[in-house]
Design a protein around this motif. Structure first.
Motif, PDB file in Angstrom:
ATOM      1  N   ALA A 256      28.213  40.910  29.023  1.00  0.00           N
ATOM      2  CA  ALA A 256      29.055  41.043  30.211  1.00  0.00           C
ATOM      3  C   ALA A 256      30.493  40.652  29.898  1.00  0.00           C
ATOM      4  CB  ALA A 256      28.519  40.157  31.334  1.00  0.00           C
ATOM      5  N   TRP A 257      31.364  41.051  30.803  1.00  0.00           N
ATOM      6  CA  TRP A 257      32.757  40.627  30.775  1.00  0.00           C
ATOM      7  C   TRP A 257      33.017  39.714  31.973  1.00  0.00           C
ATOM      8  CZ3 TRP A 257      35.883  41.376  26.764  1.00  0.00           C
ATOM      9  CH2 TRP A 257      35.610  42.433  25.894  1.00  0.00           C
ATOM     10  N   PHE A 258      33.707  38.629  31.693  1.00  0.00           N
ATOM     11  CA  PHE A 258      34.189  37.716  32.726  1.00  0.00           C
ATOM     12  C   PHE A 258      35.700  37.605  32.579  1.00  0.00           C
ATOM     13  CE2 PHE A 258      30.532  35.455  34.671  1.00  0.00           C
ATOM     14  CZ  PHE A 258      29.499  36.038  33.937  1.00  0.00           C
ATOM     15  N   ARG A 259      36.350  37.055  33.592  1.00  0.00           N
ATOM     16  CA  ARG A 259      37.774  36.789  33.480  1.00  0.00           C
ATOM     17  C   ARG A 259      38.118  35.508  34.225  1.00  0.00           C
ATOM     18  NH1 ARG A 259      40.503  41.677  37.120  1.00  0.00           N
ATOM     19  NH2 ARG A 259      39.861  40.899  39.172  1.00  0.00           N
ATOM     20  N   GLN A 260      39.207  34.911  33.795  1.00  0.00           N
ATOM     21  CA  GLN A 260      39.649  33.670  34.425  1.00  0.00           C
ATOM     22  C   GLN A 260      41.166  33.636  34.478  1.00  0.00           C
ATOM     23  OE1 GLN A 260      38.089  30.100  32.609  1.00  0.00           O
ATOM     24  NE2 GLN A 260      38.366  28.930  34.499  1.00  0.00           N
ATOM     25  N   SER A 261      41.681  33.485  35.686  1.00  0.00           N
ATOM     26  CA  SER A 261      43.122  33.346  35.898  1.00  0.00           C
ATOM     27  C   SER A 261      43.448  31.865  36.022  1.00  0.00           C
ATOM     28  CB  SER A 261      43.533  34.068  37.179  1.00  0.00           C
ATOM     29  OG  SER A 261      43.134  35.411  37.148  1.00  0.00           O
ATOM     30  N   PRO A 262      44.702  31.483  35.795  1.00  0.00           N
ATOM     31  CA  PRO A 262      45.076  30.064  35.911  1.00  0.00           C
ATOM     32  C   PRO A 262      44.726  29.499  37.290  1.00  0.00           C
ATOM     33  CG  PRO A 262      46.815  31.295  34.842  1.00  0.00           C
ATOM     34  CD  PRO A 262      45.815  32.307  35.315  1.00  0.00           C
ATOM     35  N   GLY A 263      44.038  28.382  37.300  1.00  0.00           N
ATOM     36  CA  GLY A 263      43.674  27.740  38.545  1.00  0.00           C
ATOM     37  C   GLY A 263      42.493  28.351  39.266  1.00  0.00           C
ATOM     38  N   GLN A 264      41.901  29.375  38.676  1.00  0.00           N
ATOM     39  CA  GLN A 264      40.776  30.060  39.311  1.00  0.00           C
ATOM     40  C   GLN A 264      39.489  29.848  38.517  1.00  0.00           C
ATOM     41  OE1 GLN A 264      41.211  31.767  42.296  1.00  0.00           O
ATOM     42  NE2 GLN A 264      43.293  30.932  42.149  1.00  0.00           N
ATOM     43  N   GLU A 265      38.376  30.044  39.175  1.00  0.00           N
ATOM     44  CA  GLU A 265      37.098  29.973  38.484  1.00  0.00           C
ATOM     45  C   GLU A 265      36.873  31.247  37.675  1.00  0.00           C
ATOM     46  OE1 GLU A 265      34.601  27.154  41.604  1.00  0.00           O
ATOM     47  OE2 GLU A 265      33.968  29.204  41.215  1.00  0.00           O
ATOM     48  N   ARG A 266      36.071  31.103  36.645  1.00  0.00           N
ATOM     49  CA  ARG A 266      35.717  32.280  35.860  1.00  0.00           C
ATOM     50  C   ARG A 266      34.813  33.169  36.705  1.00  0.00           C
ATOM     51  NH1 ARG A 266      34.216  31.309  29.634  1.00  0.00           N
ATOM     52  NH2 ARG A 266      36.098  30.063  29.966  1.00  0.00           N
ATOM     53  N   GLU A 267      35.123  34.453  36.725  1.00  0.00           N
ATOM     54  CA  GLU A 267      34.370  35.388  37.552  1.00  0.00           C
ATOM     55  C   GLU A 267      33.851  36.563  36.735  1.00  0.00           C
ATOM     56  OE1 GLU A 267      36.760  37.255  40.557  1.00  0.00           O
ATOM     57  OE2 GLU A 267      38.225  38.016  39.130  1.00  0.00           O
ATOM     58  N   GLY A 268      32.699  37.059  37.155  1.00  0.00           N
ATOM     59  CA  GLY A 268      32.117  38.202  36.489  1.00  0.00           C
ATOM     60  C   GLY A 268      32.873  39.481  36.818  1.00  0.00           C
ATOM     61  N   VAL A 269      33.104  40.294  35.815  1.00  0.00           N
ATOM     62  CA  VAL A 269      33.789  41.576  35.992  1.00  0.00           C
ATOM     63  C   VAL A 269      32.779  42.720  35.946  1.00  0.00           C
ATOM     64  CG1 VAL A 269      35.509  43.150  35.064  1.00  0.00           C
ATOM     65  CG2 VAL A 269      35.920  40.675  35.017  1.00  0.00           C
ATOM     66  N   ALA A 270      31.948  42.734  34.902  1.00  0.00           N
ATOM     67  CA  ALA A 270      30.946  43.797  34.750  1.00  0.00           C
ATOM     68  C   ALA A 270      29.885  43.355  33.761  1.00  0.00           C
ATOM     69  CB  ALA A 270      31.600  45.092  34.275  1.00  0.00           C
ATOM     70  N   GLY A 271      28.677  43.896  33.922  1.00  0.00           N
ATOM     71  CA  GLY A 271      27.578  43.568  33.026  1.00  0.00           C
ATOM     72  C   GLY A 271      26.894  44.822  32.526  1.00  0.00           C
ATOM     73  N   ILE A 272      26.152  44.678  31.408  1.00  0.00           N
ATOM     74  CA  ILE A 272      25.444  45.824  30.856  1.00  0.00           C
ATOM     75  C   ILE A 272      24.241  45.342  30.064  1.00  0.00           C
ATOM     76  CG2 ILE A 272      26.908  45.894  28.779  1.00  0.00           C
ATOM     77  CD1 ILE A 272      26.710  49.012  29.006  1.00  0.00           C
ATOM     78  N   PRO A 273      23.065  45.923  30.327  1.00  0.00           N
ATOM     79  CA  PRO A 273      21.861  45.502  29.585  1.00  0.00           C
ATOM     80  C   PRO A 273      21.834  46.121  28.196  1.00  0.00           C
ATOM     81  CG  PRO A 273      21.323  47.204  31.156  1.00  0.00           C
ATOM     82  CD  PRO A 273      22.758  46.887  31.375  1.00  0.00           C
ATOM     83  N   TYR A 274      20.851  45.708  27.377  1.00  0.00           N
ATOM     84  CA  TYR A 274      20.802  46.152  25.982  1.00  0.00           C
ATOM     85  C   TYR A 274      20.642  47.670  25.859  1.00  0.00           C
ATOM     86  CZ  TYR A 274      15.778  46.966  26.355  1.00  0.00           C
ATOM     87  OH  TYR A 274      14.543  47.450  26.708  1.00  0.00           O
TER      88      TYR A 274
END
Length: 123
Positions: A35-53
Motif C-alpha cells: 500500500a501507499w500512505f502519506r503524511q503531511s506536517p502535523g498530520q497523521e499518516r493516512e492510507g492512499v491506496a492498497g493492492i493485494p499480491y
C-alpha cells in the motif's frame, strides 16, 4: 533483510503528474499486501491506496479517487500514478507491505515500511 525502496517523488506544479515506485526485496513470502500512505506536517499518516499480491481489489482514499491509480507489475513492485496533483497532496509518501492485512488503512497491519519520498505540489 526485507527492504522497501521508494522512488519518483519530487516537486511539481498543481495539475501536474508524478509516478511513484516501490520495490520490495529480501522477502520469500509471495503474497504480500502492499500500500501507499502519506503524511503531511502535523498530520497523521493516512492510507492512499492498497493492492493485494494478485492485483485484485484495490481500495483507494476518497481524497484521491479519480486522480491516483495504484498498480503492480509483479509481486514485488508497485506504482502510484498521480494525476491532477493539488497542493493538498503535498506530503511524504510511504510504501508499506504486510503479510496479513485485514484493514488496509490501519498502520499497525503492516510489517514493513519504506523510508518515504517527498512529493511537493506548488500552487
Amino acid at each position: 533483510q526485507v527492504q522497501l525502496v521508494e522512488s519518483g517523488g519530487g516537486s511539481v506544479q498543481a495539475g501536474g503528474s508524478l509516478t511513484l515506485s516501490c520495490s520490495l526485496s529480501g522477502s520469500s513470502y509471495s503474497r504480500m499486501y502492499m500500500a501507499w500512505f502519506r503524511q503531511s506536517p502535523g498530520q497523521e499518516r493516512e492510507g492512499v491506496a492498497g493492492i493485494p499480491y494478485d492485483g485484485g481489489y484495490k481500495p483507494i482514499a476518497d481524497s484521491v479517487r479519480g486522480r491516483f491509480t495504484i498498480s503492480r507489475d509483479n509481486k514485488n513492485t508497485i506504482f502510484l500514478l498521480m494525476n491532477n496533483l493539488k497542493p493538498e497532496d503535498t506530503a511524504i509518501y510511504y510504501c508499506a507491505a504486510g503479510r496479513y492485512v485485514a484493514d488496509w488503512t490501519r498502520i499497525g497491519e503492516y510489517d514493513y515500511w519504506g523510508q518515504g519520498t517527498q512529493v511537493t505540489v506548488n500552487s
